[in-house]
Scaffold this motif. Structure first.
Motif, PDB file in Angstrom:
ATOM      1  N   ARG A 241      -5.671  -6.314 -75.909  1.00  0.00           N
ATOM      2  CA  ARG A 241      -6.593  -6.367 -77.023  1.00  0.00           C
ATOM      3  C   ARG A 241      -7.354  -7.683 -77.129  1.00  0.00           C
ATOM      4  NH1 ARG A 241      -8.809  -1.894 -78.553  1.00  0.00           N
ATOM      5  NH2 ARG A 241      -7.307  -0.245 -79.000  1.00  0.00           N
ATOM      6  N   ARG A 242      -6.697  -8.788 -76.844  1.00  0.00           N
ATOM      7  CA  ARG A 242      -7.363 -10.079 -76.996  1.00  0.00           C
ATOM      8  C   ARG A 242      -8.318 -10.344 -75.827  1.00  0.00           C
ATOM      9  NH1 ARG A 242      -2.969 -14.528 -79.233  1.00  0.00           N
ATOM     10  NH2 ARG A 242      -2.720 -13.632 -81.327  1.00  0.00           N
ATOM     11  N   PRO A 243      -9.308 -11.219 -76.043  1.00  0.00           N
ATOM     12  CA  PRO A 243     -10.201 -11.579 -74.933  1.00  0.00           C
ATOM     13  C   PRO A 243      -9.434 -12.249 -73.797  1.00  0.00           C
ATOM     14  CG  PRO A 243     -11.109 -12.284 -77.050  1.00  0.00           C
ATOM     15  CD  PRO A 243      -9.697 -11.857 -77.313  1.00  0.00           C
ATOM     16  N   LEU A 244      -9.999 -12.158 -72.595  1.00  0.00           N
ATOM     17  CA  LEU A 244      -9.391 -12.754 -71.408  1.00  0.00           C
ATOM     18  C   LEU A 244      -9.968 -14.149 -71.178  1.00  0.00           C
ATOM     19  CD1 LEU A 244      -9.655  -9.693 -68.979  1.00  0.00           C
ATOM     20  CD2 LEU A 244      -7.771 -10.267 -70.518  1.00  0.00           C
ATOM     21  N   HIS A 245      -9.090 -15.069 -70.817  1.00  0.00           N
ATOM     22  CA  HIS A 245      -9.565 -16.405 -70.438  1.00  0.00           C
ATOM     23  C   HIS A 245     -10.286 -16.284 -69.094  1.00  0.00           C
ATOM     24  CE1 HIS A 245      -9.539 -20.584 -69.125  1.00  0.00           C
ATOM     25  NE2 HIS A 245      -9.321 -20.914 -70.392  1.00  0.00           N
ATOM     26  N   LEU A 340       0.072  -9.795 -65.098  1.00  0.00           N
ATOM     27  CA  LEU A 340      -1.143 -10.530 -64.757  1.00  0.00           C
ATOM     28  C   LEU A 340      -2.157 -10.481 -65.895  1.00  0.00           C
ATOM     29  CD1 LEU A 340      -1.593  -9.419 -61.038  1.00  0.00           C
ATOM     30  CD2 LEU A 340      -1.268 -11.775 -61.829  1.00  0.00           C
ATOM     31  N   LEU A 341      -2.375  -9.287 -66.464  1.00  0.00           N
ATOM     32  CA  LEU A 341      -3.370  -9.169 -67.524  1.00  0.00           C
ATOM     33  C   LEU A 341      -2.916  -9.874 -68.796  1.00  0.00           C
ATOM     34  CD1 LEU A 341      -4.897  -5.575 -67.315  1.00  0.00           C
ATOM     35  CD2 LEU A 341      -6.023  -7.761 -66.933  1.00  0.00           C
ATOM     36  N   THR A 342      -1.652  -9.735 -69.131  1.00  0.00           N
ATOM     37  CA  THR A 342      -1.147 -10.402 -70.327  1.00  0.00           C
ATOM     38  C   THR A 342      -1.267 -11.910 -70.197  1.00  0.00           C
ATOM     39  OG1 THR A 342       0.406  -8.585 -70.728  1.00  0.00           O
ATOM     40  CG2 THR A 342       0.860 -10.678 -71.838  1.00  0.00           C
ATOM     41  N   GLY A 343      -1.063 -12.413 -68.993  1.00  0.00           N
ATOM     42  CA  GLY A 343      -1.209 -13.845 -68.761  1.00  0.00           C
ATOM     43  C   GLY A 343      -2.634 -14.331 -68.872  1.00  0.00           C
ATOM     44  N   CYS A 344      -3.595 -13.420 -68.814  1.00  0.00           N
ATOM     45  CA  CYS A 344      -5.005 -13.798 -68.933  1.00  0.00           C
ATOM     46  C   CYS A 344      -5.483 -13.806 -70.384  1.00  0.00           C
ATOM     47  CB  CYS A 344      -5.883 -12.839 -68.127  1.00  0.00           C
ATOM     48  SG  CYS A 344      -5.631 -12.910 -66.342  1.00  0.00           S
ATOM     49  N   GLU A 345      -4.723 -13.173 -71.291  1.00  0.00           N
ATOM     50  CA  GLU A 345      -5.124 -13.134 -72.692  1.00  0.00           C
ATOM     51  C   GLU A 345      -5.148 -14.538 -73.297  1.00  0.00           C
ATOM     52  OE1 GLU A 345      -4.034  -9.424 -75.274  1.00  0.00           O
ATOM     53  OE2 GLU A 345      -2.241 -10.098 -74.222  1.00  0.00           O
ATOM     54  N   LEU A 346      -6.072 -14.745 -74.241  1.00  0.00           N
ATOM     55  CA  LEU A 346      -6.086 -16.010 -74.967  1.00  0.00           C
ATOM     56  C   LEU A 346      -4.819 -16.147 -75.806  1.00  0.00           C
ATOM     57  CD1 LEU A 346      -9.759 -16.353 -76.279  1.00  0.00           C
ATOM     58  CD2 LEU A 346      -8.769 -17.204 -74.144  1.00  0.00           C
ATOM     59  N   THR A 347      -4.297 -17.342 -75.849  1.00  0.00           N
ATOM     60  CA  THR A 347      -3.127 -17.623 -76.688  1.00  0.00           C
ATOM     61  C   THR A 347      -3.560 -17.768 -78.146  1.00  0.00           C
ATOM     62  OG1 THR A 347      -3.367 -20.007 -76.425  1.00  0.00           O
ATOM     63  CG2 THR A 347      -2.068 -18.845 -74.756  1.00  0.00           C
ATOM     64  N   ASP A 348      -2.572 -17.874 -79.046  1.00  0.00           N
ATOM     65  CA  ASP A 348      -2.885 -18.086 -80.458  1.00  0.00           C
ATOM     66  C   ASP A 348      -3.732 -19.343 -80.635  1.00  0.00           C
ATOM     67  OD1 ASP A 348      -1.482 -15.837 -81.166  1.00  0.00           O
ATOM     68  OD2 ASP A 348       0.358 -16.921 -81.675  1.00  0.00           O
TER      69      ASP A 348
END
Length: 391
Positions: A241-245, A340-348
């Motif tokens: 759901r969150r944007p990807l870095h 891999l995709l979860t690791g690309c999500e922006l953090t809080d």
């Protein structure tokens, strides 16, 4: 008045498919078009009684779309005016059936029904074609040097648009039984919506649904098999759901695409948060496209005329923004894709800091004149963007 449209990668498969269709429908007229070098088009028309005509036309701009618009469409219109009830159109090799049917819908004055959009192919050659890094011109499938599509791009596109796959084993080429069995398994995974048959007589007439076919081929569309696969090929789908870095995703993309026959979907990338980015990876080639703003950024809500994907994936907070990625291949690890995709999500912390100052390694902030910006195509390093010409 009924039309059957036959597309193919090569003339041998098309010839066999059209012969089988002619035998199954003896009252039909067969129209074959071939584009040669320097814009020369050969048109042949056959009926049950034998050849009706053979003509050559020299086009000023010899491309596949001009062949369809300036020769295929007028020929079909003329035959319909003569009262022919069923016409089987054998398109020039590498001409997408979607291109032909769009041109027929725009150009024909007579009412008609497309009964079937048929892709003719040899299953035992499917994998080799998908992983072929050469262009269609380099591989000898088209005389148009500027056509930068690969054989895999054509096949995946027509597999999605066509409602029927008629598998043909050209008599000149020895069949690899194991390769054919594997190819049929891959066909069923890539095109679960299609009837896959070797019997032209079993093709269901009236099955083609243009709106549904266009939806399957829309940029960023994700369609997956309804149930688990019984073959070595599988399709997995992953949503975040969150944007990807952008930089983390750039590094992850090569791993995501590795071993995938087909990677597709849409991306929410923090460097271009207002842009709906689509990703397409076919065999060795991967590219990204900016297809314009998200529906949510246009103040639009999902509706029946805005596509099934937007309605299914609409989120109360983000709207249609988000990443949806599907991968088809052999021995794909869904947990690895998810990691891999979860690791690309922006953090809080990154979400709180906002998107300003993030680099745009893909150059995707502006769509091109056609509404998309094809920026990534590289056989050896999928994440190294390279401008690719449209065909």
């Amino acid at each position: 008045m009924h039309l059957t449209v036959v597309s193919s990668l090569d003339a041998l498969c098309r010839q066999q498919a059209c012969q089988a269709l002619a035998a199954a429908h003896p009252g039909a007229v067969i129209v074959l078009h071939d584009l040669l070098e320097n814009g020369r088009v050969i048109r042949r028309v056959f009926a049950r009684s034998g050849p009706l005509e053979r003509e050559e036309t020299l086009l000023e701009h010899g491309c596949l779309s001009c062949t369809v618009r300036l020769d295929v469409v007028p020929t079909v219109e003329r035959l319909l005016a003569l009262g022919e009830d069923h016409i089987i159109i054998g398109l020039p090799p590498a001409v997408p059936s979607s291109t032909a049917i769009q041109a027929l819908k725009r150009g024909l004055a007579h009412e008609f029904t497309v009964d079937a959009a048929v892709l003719a192919c040899a299953p035992d050659a499917l994998e080799d074609h998908i992983w072929d890094h050469h262009t269609l011109f380099e591989s000898g499938f088209t005389p148009v040097p500027d056509d930068q599509r690969t054989p895999g791009e054509f096949l995946i596109g027509d597999l999605q648009f066509s409602d029927t796959v008629l598998w043909a084993d050209p008599e000149l080429v020895p069949v690899d039984p194991e390769g054919r069995a594997r190819g049929l398994q891959l066909l069923r995974e890539l095109a679960p919506h299609a009837d896959i048959t070797e019997d032209a007589g079993s093709i269901r007439q009236g099955r083609h649904d243009y709106a549904e076919a266009a939806g399957r081929t829309a940029l960023g569309a994700v369609r997956v098999p309804a149930g688990p696969s019984a073959s070595p090929f599988t399709t997995i789908i992953q949503r975040v759901r969150r944007p990807l870095h952008p930089e983390r995703f750039r590094h992850a993309l090569a791993t995501l695409a590795q071993g995938c026959c087909w990677l597709r979907g849409r991306l929410w990338i923090a460097a271009a948060p207002g842009c709906r980015i689509t990703v397409q990876g076919i065999g060795p080639r991967v590219w990204l496209e900016n297809t314009g703003p998200w529906l949510a950024d246009q103040g639009a809500a999902p509706s029946a005329d805005r596509g099934a994907d937007a309605r299914l994936d609409w989120h109360a907070e983000f709207g249609d923004r988000g990443t949806v990625l599907a991968a088809t291949g052999e021995d794909i690890d869904p947990e690895e894709i998810a990691r891999l995709l979860t690791g690309c999500e922006l953090t809080d912390a990154e979400m709180e800091a906002g998107f300003a100052g993030l680099s745009d390694p893909f150059g995707l902030t502006e769509p091109n004149e056609a509404g998309s910006n094809e920026t990534g195509s590289n056989e050896t390093q999928p994440t190294d963007p390279k401008q690719r010409s449209n065909t």
